[in-house]
Design a protein around this motif. Sequence first.
Motif, PDB file in Angstrom:
ATOM      1  N   TRP A 198       0.297  -1.079  -0.119  1.00  0.00           N
ATOM      2  CA  TRP A 198      -0.059  -0.300   0.286  1.00  0.00           C
ATOM      3  C   TRP A 198       1.154   1.001  -0.094  1.00  0.00           C
ATOM      4  O   TRP A 198       0.180   2.392   0.034  1.00  0.00           O
ATOM      5  CB  TRP A 198      -0.887  -0.025   0.980  1.00  0.00           C
ATOM      6  CG  TRP A 198      -2.536  -0.838   0.896  1.00  0.00           C
ATOM      7  CD1 TRP A 198      -1.826  -2.258   1.626  1.00  0.00           C
ATOM      8  CD2 TRP A 198      -3.878  -0.643   0.228  1.00  0.00           C
ATOM      9  NE1 TRP A 198      -3.151  -2.403   0.915  1.00  0.00           N
ATOM     10  CE2 TRP A 198      -3.880  -2.279   0.070  1.00  0.00           C
ATOM     11  CE3 TRP A 198      -3.477   0.600  -0.093  1.00  0.00           C
ATOM     12  CZ2 TRP A 198      -5.090  -2.433  -0.548  1.00  0.00           C
ATOM     13  CZ3 TRP A 198      -5.297  -0.013  -0.992  1.00  0.00           C
ATOM     14  CH2 TRP A 198      -5.592  -0.929  -1.277  1.00  0.00           C
ATOM     15  N   VAL A 228       3.746   1.541  -2.561  1.00  0.00           N
ATOM     16  CA  VAL A 228       3.828   1.472  -3.445  1.00  0.00           C
ATOM     17  C   VAL A 228       2.658   2.157  -4.488  1.00  0.00           C
ATOM     18  O   VAL A 228       2.079   2.156  -4.376  1.00  0.00           O
ATOM     19  CB  VAL A 228       4.491   0.189  -4.029  1.00  0.00           C
ATOM     20  CG1 VAL A 228       4.698   0.502  -5.576  1.00  0.00           C
ATOM     21  CG2 VAL A 228       5.431  -0.143  -3.122  1.00  0.00           C
ATOM     22  N   GLU A 229       3.471   3.128  -4.840  1.00  0.00           N
ATOM     23  CA  GLU A 229       2.441   4.259  -5.886  1.00  0.00           C
ATOM     24  C   GLU A 229       1.954   2.632  -7.914  1.00  0.00           C
ATOM     25  O   GLU A 229       2.933   2.708  -8.649  1.00  0.00           O
ATOM     26  CB  GLU A 229       3.063   5.081  -7.094  1.00  0.00           C
ATOM     27  CG  GLU A 229       3.538   6.467  -5.517  1.00  0.00           C
ATOM     28  CD  GLU A 229       2.963   6.437  -5.340  1.00  0.00           C
ATOM     29  OE1 GLU A 229       1.778   6.950  -5.039  1.00  0.00           O
ATOM     30  OE2 GLU A 229       2.530   6.921  -3.673  1.00  0.00           O
ATOM     31  N   GLU A 233      -0.307   2.746  -8.537  1.00  0.00           N
ATOM     32  CA  GLU A 233      -1.459   3.730  -9.520  1.00  0.00           C
ATOM     33  C   GLU A 233      -0.495   3.883 -10.809  1.00  0.00           C
ATOM     34  O   GLU A 233      -0.791   4.187 -12.003  1.00  0.00           O
ATOM     35  CB  GLU A 233      -1.530   4.646  -9.449  1.00  0.00           C
ATOM     36  CG  GLU A 233      -3.213   4.920  -8.050  1.00  0.00           C
ATOM     37  CD  GLU A 233      -2.485   4.402  -6.791  1.00  0.00           C
ATOM     38  OE1 GLU A 233      -1.190   4.377  -6.448  1.00  0.00           O
ATOM     39  OE2 GLU A 233      -3.634   4.214  -5.641  1.00  0.00           O
ATOM     40  N   ALA A 241      -4.644  -7.832  -6.021  1.00  0.00           N
ATOM     41  CA  ALA A 241      -4.790  -7.433  -6.885  1.00  0.00           C
ATOM     42  C   ALA A 241      -5.255  -6.831  -5.753  1.00  0.00           C
ATOM     43  O   ALA A 241      -6.422  -5.730  -6.802  1.00  0.00           O
ATOM     44  CB  ALA A 241      -6.073  -9.353  -7.211  1.00  0.00           C
ATOM     45  N   ILE A 242      -6.217  -7.272  -4.484  1.00  0.00           N
ATOM     46  CA  ILE A 242      -7.361  -5.966  -4.067  1.00  0.00           C
ATOM     47  C   ILE A 242      -6.758  -4.273  -4.404  1.00  0.00           C
ATOM     48  O   ILE A 242      -7.229  -3.190  -4.231  1.00  0.00           O
ATOM     49  CB  ILE A 242      -7.459  -6.234  -3.046  1.00  0.00           C
ATOM     50  CG1 ILE A 242      -8.553  -6.799  -2.828  1.00  0.00           C
ATOM     51  CG2 ILE A 242      -8.214  -5.055  -1.963  1.00  0.00           C
ATOM     52  CD1 ILE A 242      -8.491  -7.759  -1.227  1.00  0.00           C
ATOM     53  N   ARG A 243      -5.032  -4.232  -3.978  1.00  0.00           N
ATOM     54  CA  ARG A 243      -4.497  -3.177  -3.931  1.00  0.00           C
ATOM     55  C   ARG A 243      -4.380  -2.290  -6.046  1.00  0.00           C
ATOM     56  O   ARG A 243      -5.087  -1.091  -5.528  1.00  0.00           O
ATOM     57  CB  ARG A 243      -2.843  -3.621  -3.430  1.00  0.00           C
ATOM     58  CG  ARG A 243      -1.955  -2.113  -4.450  1.00  0.00           C
ATOM     59  CD  ARG A 243      -1.944  -1.246  -2.886  1.00  0.00           C
ATOM     60  NE  ARG A 243      -1.710   0.120  -3.469  1.00  0.00           N
ATOM     61  CZ  ARG A 243      -1.951   0.723  -4.052  1.00  0.00           C
ATOM     62  NH1 ARG A 243      -3.610   1.062  -3.995  1.00  0.00           N
ATOM     63  NH2 ARG A 243      -1.375   2.024  -3.842  1.00  0.00           N
ATOM     64  N   LYS A 288      -6.581  -3.171  -7.459  1.00  0.00           N
ATOM     65  CA  LYS A 288      -8.123  -2.236  -7.876  1.00  0.00           C
ATOM     66  C   LYS A 288      -8.166  -1.051  -7.259  1.00  0.00           C
ATOM     67  O   LYS A 288      -8.839  -0.273  -8.098  1.00  0.00           O
ATOM     68  CB  LYS A 288      -9.363  -3.139  -6.939  1.00  0.00           C
ATOM     69  CG  LYS A 288     -10.301  -2.584  -6.620  1.00  0.00           C
ATOM     70  CD  LYS A 288     -11.545  -4.384  -5.753  1.00  0.00           C
ATOM     71  CE  LYS A 288     -13.175  -3.803  -5.152  1.00  0.00           C
ATOM     72  NZ  LYS A 288     -13.946  -4.227  -4.597  1.00  0.00           N
ATOM     73  N   TYR A 289      -7.883  -0.661  -6.329  1.00  0.00           N
ATOM     74  CA  TYR A 289      -7.890   0.328  -5.580  1.00  0.00           C
ATOM     75  C   TYR A 289      -7.373   1.354  -6.474  1.00  0.00           C
ATOM     76  O   TYR A 289      -7.133   2.285  -5.922  1.00  0.00           O
ATOM     77  CB  TYR A 289      -7.914   0.168  -4.525  1.00  0.00           C
ATOM     78  CG  TYR A 289      -9.059  -0.036  -3.616  1.00  0.00           C
ATOM     79  CD1 TYR A 289     -10.143   0.478  -3.444  1.00  0.00           C
ATOM     80  CD2 TYR A 289      -9.081  -1.495  -3.226  1.00  0.00           C
ATOM     81  CE1 TYR A 289     -11.422   0.306  -2.325  1.00  0.00           C
ATOM     82  CE2 TYR A 289     -10.004  -2.301  -2.045  1.00  0.00           C
ATOM     83  CZ  TYR A 289     -11.460  -1.325  -1.789  1.00  0.00           C
ATOM     84  OH  TYR A 289     -12.094  -1.790  -1.001  1.00  0.00           O
ATOM     85  N   CYS A 290      -6.149   0.583  -7.851  1.00  0.00           N
ATOM     86  CA  CYS A 290      -5.771   2.392  -8.098  1.00  0.00           C
ATOM     87  C   CYS A 290      -6.574   2.200  -8.962  1.00  0.00           C
ATOM     88  O   CYS A 290      -6.018   3.947  -9.976  1.00  0.00           O
ATOM     89  CB  CYS A 290      -5.150   1.095  -9.006  1.00  0.00           C
ATOM     90  SG  CYS A 290      -3.254   0.804  -7.640  1.00  0.00           S
ATOM     91  N   PHE A 291      -7.442   1.884  -9.470  1.00  0.00           N
ATOM     92  CA  PHE A 291      -8.632   2.763 -10.171  1.00  0.00           C
ATOM     93  C   PHE A 291      -9.548   3.528 -10.339  1.00  0.00           C
ATOM     94  O   PHE A 291     -10.530   3.246  -8.640  1.00  0.00           O
ATOM     95  CB  PHE A 291      -9.778   1.495 -11.449  1.00  0.00           C
ATOM     96  CG  PHE A 291      -8.080   0.769 -12.281  1.00  0.00           C
ATOM     97  CD1 PHE A 291      -7.485   1.377 -13.731  1.00  0.00           C
ATOM     98  CD2 PHE A 291      -8.103  -0.278 -11.624  1.00  0.00           C
ATOM     99  CE1 PHE A 291      -6.449   0.834 -13.769  1.00  0.00           C
ATOM    100  CE2 PHE A 291      -6.496  -1.168 -12.605  1.00  0.00           C
ATOM    101  CZ  PHE A 291      -5.780  -1.061 -13.085  1.00  0.00           C
ATOM    102  N   GLU A 292      -9.778   4.471 -10.854  1.00  0.00           N
ATOM    103  CA  GLU A 292     -11.170   5.209 -10.459  1.00  0.00           C
ATOM    104  C   GLU A 292     -12.576   4.935 -10.532  1.00  0.00           C
ATOM    105  O   GLU A 292     -13.312   4.801  -9.572  1.00  0.00           O
ATOM    106  CB  GLU A 292     -11.459   7.032 -10.726  1.00  0.00           C
ATOM    107  CG  GLU A 292      -9.984   8.014 -11.195  1.00  0.00           C
ATOM    108  CD  GLU A 292     -10.440   8.371  -9.994  1.00  0.00           C
ATOM    109  OE1 GLU A 292     -11.100   8.688  -9.374  1.00  0.00           O
ATOM    110  OE2 GLU A 292      -9.184   7.935  -9.170  1.00  0.00           O
ATOM    111  N   LYS A 293     -12.890   3.731 -11.128  1.00  0.00           N
ATOM    112  CA  LYS A 293     -13.972   2.787 -11.156  1.00  0.00           C
ATOM    113  C   LYS A 293     -13.835   1.885 -10.498  1.00  0.00           C
ATOM    114  O   LYS A 293     -12.642   1.343 -10.375  1.00  0.00           O
ATOM    115  CB  LYS A 293     -14.383   3.072 -13.194  1.00  0.00           C
ATOM    116  CG  LYS A 293     -15.121   4.531 -12.981  1.00  0.00           C
ATOM    117  CD  LYS A 293     -16.355   3.874 -14.613  1.00  0.00           C
ATOM    118  CE  LYS A 293     -16.695   5.796 -15.257  1.00  0.00           C
ATOM    119  NZ  LYS A 293     -16.594   5.812 -15.862  1.00  0.00           N
ATOM    120  N   GLU A 294     -15.188   1.450 -10.178  1.00  0.00           N
ATOM    121  CA  GLU A 294     -15.094  -0.202  -9.617  1.00  0.00           C
ATOM    122  C   GLU A 294     -15.257  -0.989 -10.609  1.00  0.00           C
ATOM    123  O   GLU A 294     -15.942  -2.118 -10.439  1.00  0.00           O
ATOM    124  CB  GLU A 294     -16.544   0.370  -8.235  1.00  0.00           C
ATOM    125  CG  GLU A 294     -16.338  -1.325  -7.292  1.00  0.00           C
ATOM    126  CD  GLU A 294     -17.604  -1.741  -7.292  1.00  0.00           C
ATOM    127  OE1 GLU A 294     -18.199  -1.145  -7.258  1.00  0.00           O
ATOM    128  OE2 GLU A 294     -17.795  -2.905  -6.849  1.00  0.00           O
TER     129      GLU A 294
END
Lengths: 438, 257
Positions: free
Chosen positions: A353, A355-356, A358, A378-380, A382-388
Amino acid sequence: MRTRLAFLSGKIMDVFIRLFHLGAGSTWPGEIALRIDAFFIRRILSGSKIRTIIVVGTNGKTTTSSMITYGLVKAKKTVIHNPEGANLANGVASALIRGATLGGTLTSDFAVLEVDENAFTQVIRDIPSPSAVVFLNLFRDQLDRYGEVHAIAARWKEALSNIPSTTKLVVNGDDPQLVFLSKDKASQTTYFGAPQKDKKKIQLGHDVDSIYCPVCGKKLTYDLVSYSHLGVFHCTCGFKSPFISTNEEVSLPGFAGVYNRYNMNGALATLSVTLRKNPHAARELLDGFAPAFGRQERVNARGRDWILLLSKNPAGFNQSIQAVPELLQNKKSTVVLILNDRIPDGTDVSWIWDVEFENVSRFATDIIATGDRTYDMAIRMKYCFEKEDGERVEAIANLEEALSTAAKKQSSEVPIILLATYTGMLDARELLVGKKLL
Amino acid sequence: MKTTYSITIGWLYPDLMSTYGDRGNIITFRKRCAWRGIQTTLIPIDSSLNAEKIGEMDFIFGGGSQDLEQELVMRDLKGKKSEAIRQKIEKGTPALFVCGSPQLMGHYYEPAEGKRIEGLGIFDITSVHPGIDMPRCIGNTVGSVIWDNLGTSEPDNFIVGFENHGGRTYLGKTAKPFARVIRGYGNNGVDKTEGVVYKNAIGCYYHGPFLPKNPSVSDFITRRIIEVKYGEKIDLAPLSDALENAARKTLFERFGV
């Protein structure tokens, strides 16, 4: 007598291991020798003229010590070098045993030893007057094993208090903790850093550790930053960046990223102080150097090109990610992320968390998460993207399946990018090229 | 017309108290709100902040710190800021303190070396480091929340994460634990309690990214915040937590839970 017995036991073990190909990086010969004689390292060195160079730091030890070794060999010196991972006292002892004659004499000119950050205190007790000590950087890494950054820095500083004035210290002058460490040893210290073009007026990232003044505790002011907490800094108390002598033109074919320019400047500074050569002459010694295992290593497997990037902590991962556009010449590709949580990787995966990740989305056409901690990874992502939607993140727990999926997805000539923690890299390398080590 | 909800988050010393992926909690919380049309604003509670601003906050988050940083934090926090935070928690503002920060919210913390650090006294807990040679409590951990029912079924009530602490925490007479330890050490390795709750504030030793693998806790906090701020119950639109569920299932299997 005891030392002789220790040496012979280790040597027999080493010959045995080599005869039966039981693993190049084995630490058993040294382990046995040290069990018989706890002062084995000190004693075998004391009868020899060999000059030791110790390389310590969180990231870049293997690359930098390989470069120093490469340069020394090119300068016609004979060199002993401990293989990657064998960087505790037993690994150091094993390397010395292997390099010694059957009579137990070290005839080589140099021993270049990469040393684990936590083993440094012990190793410096065994090697009390090294020719040079190279301090690369100090980042948070595997807090589950090592404890906090400040505690390590304090131990290093204490270990340095008895170092003789003849030992050259080669220190990353962009790392405040390391500058503090060598503050009272200015006359024997050479500072290196990143080239000017890598230092920018940017905000500090989330992987920073040492942004508070080690002298007075106030927040340091950074005029320029290269990455993480490395840069040009000053404090109101007077603590500031030292004078740095650094090569501006450090590039080698297929060798990208700011962190490698640090490694290279560290190696050049070391070669230049130990061989008494000017930096330009030292630079020529590195022509033809190729990256070590998993360090931007290129392999061809399953009809695809792969670039393997080993990363063990937030600073390392960020640096690998930043080097990718340079490696891909700004093209896009499939990215495989392998996250393992075995002991060599660190059993705590929280650091992902910091690590960038993004930035991965900028060059990734597809993202595949895999390894022991596939879903954490994968969860990390997933939260890099604006949309879900997370559509671009595929979680494939089976490593073989993950690699074959990547090979299938990637149709172009562009190499697949594989970012992995230590054991993930070993496993992937075995699956791709059929053997664990070179 | 539905109300547009907005949440102001106060994050305790992001520079000083973010040892190991703590911001994962902030990223997860904010994204999960955003995906449901709830706006969030993030304000760092640090040395540059005027203590009055704390009054505007709807949620307070604190992460872990190394010992040196902990000292710097307490020096700045003392006085007006401590008082403002205490008042907020007393009024029922939800808060989440992970890793080392619950120690600072208790009565005191006795480090292995150096002086006792006085805490804010929000939680009725005391923390003591048993000595530099004593092993730290390190490893994967699983618990079952006993404070309140987070979800609808048992596994949703489970929390999973990683702990890494030298200090041992003991609950005072009025303190309620947050969870029961199933795997790991918890507060002190002895009494099977994990963390502490007071009003709507949660403290726990799970460190770094606690919310990413425990989305039901994240959503629970979001609902509480809306309740406290707007005085209305809210049903959050379900999100696809397929990856989270797979992560939890894999880990529960691995730890034999």
